[in-house]
Design a protein around this motif. Sequence first.
Motif, PDB file in Angstrom:
ATOM      1  N   GLN A  79      72.306  54.368  41.474  1.00 12.87           N
ATOM      2  CA  GLN A  79      72.275  53.853  40.113  1.00 12.87           C
ATOM      3  C   GLN A  79      73.705  53.908  39.574  1.00 12.87           C
ATOM      4  O   GLN A  79      74.474  54.777  39.976  1.00 12.87           O
ATOM      5  CB  GLN A  79      71.365  54.738  39.257  1.00 12.87           C
ATOM      6  N   GLN A  80      74.030  52.968  38.674  1.00 16.03           N
ATOM      7  CA  GLN A  80      75.381  52.965  38.123  1.00 16.03           C
ATOM      8  C   GLN A  80      75.722  54.324  37.530  1.00 16.03           C
ATOM      9  O   GLN A  80      74.874  54.958  36.907  1.00 16.03           O
ATOM     10  CB  GLN A  80      75.531  51.925  37.006  1.00 16.03           C
ATOM     11  N   ASN A  81      76.945  54.737  37.694  1.00 14.51           N
ATOM     12  CA  ASN A  81      77.443  55.978  37.102  1.00 14.51           C
ATOM     13  C   ASN A  81      76.537  57.160  37.426  1.00 14.51           C
ATOM     14  O   ASN A  81      76.343  58.051  36.606  1.00 14.51           O
ATOM     15  CB  ASN A  81      77.556  55.803  35.577  1.00 14.51           C
ATOM     16  N   MET A  82      75.966  57.161  38.625  1.00 14.76           N
ATOM     17  CA  MET A  82      74.977  58.189  38.935  1.00 14.76           C
ATOM     18  C   MET A  82      75.592  59.585  39.073  1.00 14.76           C
ATOM     19  O   MET A  82      74.876  60.569  38.968  1.00 14.76           O
ATOM     20  CB  MET A  82      74.202  57.837  40.208  1.00 14.76           C
TER      21      MET A  82
END
Lengths: 340, 306
Positions: B220-223
């Motif tokens: 996931q983005q910026n995980m």
Amino acid sequence: MRRLFLFALLVGLALGLVACGGGEATQAPAAEEARPFRIAVVMPSAINDMAFSQSMYDALVKLQQDMGGPAKLEFVYSENMYVVDDAAAAIRDYASQGYDLVIAHGSQYGSSLQEIAPDFPETSFAWGTTVDTFKEMGIDNVFAYEARSEQGGYVNGVMAALLSQSGVIGVVGPIETGDAKLYIDGFKAGVLATNPDAQVNVNYIGSFSDTALAAEAAKTHIQAGADVMTGTAQMVVGAISVAKDHGVLWFGTQADQSSLAPEIVVANQVYDWTVALKPMVENIQKGVRGGEAYSLTLANGGLTIQYNPAFNLPAEVKDAAQKTIQGIIDGSIQIPVGGE
Amino acid sequence: MESWGNILLGIAASGIRLATPYLYAAMGETLSQRSGVLNLGVEGQMLMGAFAAFYVAYRTGSAGLGLLAAVGVGLLMGLAMAFVSVHLHAEQGISGIGFYLFGLGLSDLLFQKLLGTVDSVQGVPDAHFPLLSDLPVLGELFFRHNWMVYGAYALVPLVWFVLNKTPWGLMIKAAGENPHAADSLGVSIAKVRYATVTLGGVLSALGGASLSIGLLKIFQQNMTSGLGFIAVALVYFGSWRPVGVLLGALLFSLVNALQLWVQVLGLPIPADFAVMAPYVLTIVVLVLVVQRARPPAALTKPFVRE
């Protein structure tokens, strides 16, 4: 000198990439036709977060189709605006570019909007999730919108109570506030109304983005005996992944999360923001720029419970869910949490 | 209600898992800081590693190729950081932030263009040791983790050994403490720092992969959500010593696991306080227990021969 140049180059490159990840026009405006309605939206996470931001993006796509395509409705967005200052700058930019409606999709953007809105009296703004339109402060160009997420939470809770064998149910939440708190309180009420002996363990992990901690919270719930879980906000994908690994059932909210784990997702409360957006657009076209607050509810179709077709839900559980939905719509079931 | 024994076991096992990504990143950062380079781009390198590993594992179905991809991406990111900070003598803090933003933006962009939605992979499997994994308490605590977890802990003695028992370690420390003296003795400061910063990039990327295809099996983005910056802080906390860094990572992770249980058990402590606990406790320990260690003398100072 060389260092300075290099620094500038790096920062420029980085900013360029961040910007690429964000705003993107859906379609260039058609030249000859009547000017389309133009919406800009600023959101805290990504348009494919399977949660809060995706629900707004999906609604705009649907609204565009309903209104007759890009020729009638044009929209742009900035995603991943988790830094409120950046979001405020984007909101101001969109407003000065003459968009008809600028949506600040996140309760954290409220105070920025309160400052920006009076500077652009010709532009309409919308802020969610909240019921506050700043009317009392003499600002008349802000709409407010919220989801009564406790309603779907309650329905999910009823099903969760019926499906849990162990009587222990785990909840993974972000921060104890706003939409997340509403959903979780409603969920808890639904479980306890169905099975007063059930135990609902709630965990707020203190972050909307820490997927690793969300996953570990889910493991903790499972170890504490949970066989059904739910959670809200975009970091829950970590928890869903753990639930899938352990064969624990999952109830989703905000968007349809079935695709991530078709074997364990039972049902999702799905938001349809078009129920709030449509009257806003109509109002703006009539010249009303703000002052109204809209709520998504089960009754007005803004909230729906979508059952995962791949999950074999026992008929009596589905019946109970449908009865609960009816009860909430006709008012015979009152959910003991406030709509703020 | 669970028995207290089970709860303690749960906390310990969670803490061991949570410390994993920190260890990869912080061991790499220890090496690069000991040689005199502060790399603040760790978070960006982790995100790129997490994405590369996930994407390749997703497309090929092979976790091994995913790890290889993370190594490759980490190598490139590390080399770029080394080029900027060592070759071009750039201000390290600022260029690190630049690399962080670069990794954050690029991983996000690639995710949207190549994947478009959150999905899951098989990823790196959990270990199963004959007999050992089935032991009642010890099995869960030590012998049933994801393979990436073991890699992280194996790094600690390895980095300790390299730093303290090999000529290469001596050169690293010399480059970080007194690069001019080392240079006059024929040590190539540039080579040493290129090596540590590049290796740091590889380890950070593996730390990211330990999340995306190890512990979580999703991207996931910026995980990483600030994890890379905590890893940099842990290096300071551990006084630039691998064992100190390990203790810091374990302390932080165990308290984090503890606060999860505090909430699950419904103890009457507000969630906000529980969430704060790991940070507060780490600061308290830092102030009260950890000796005021001196950072490597040449840390953040680009080396220019006089």
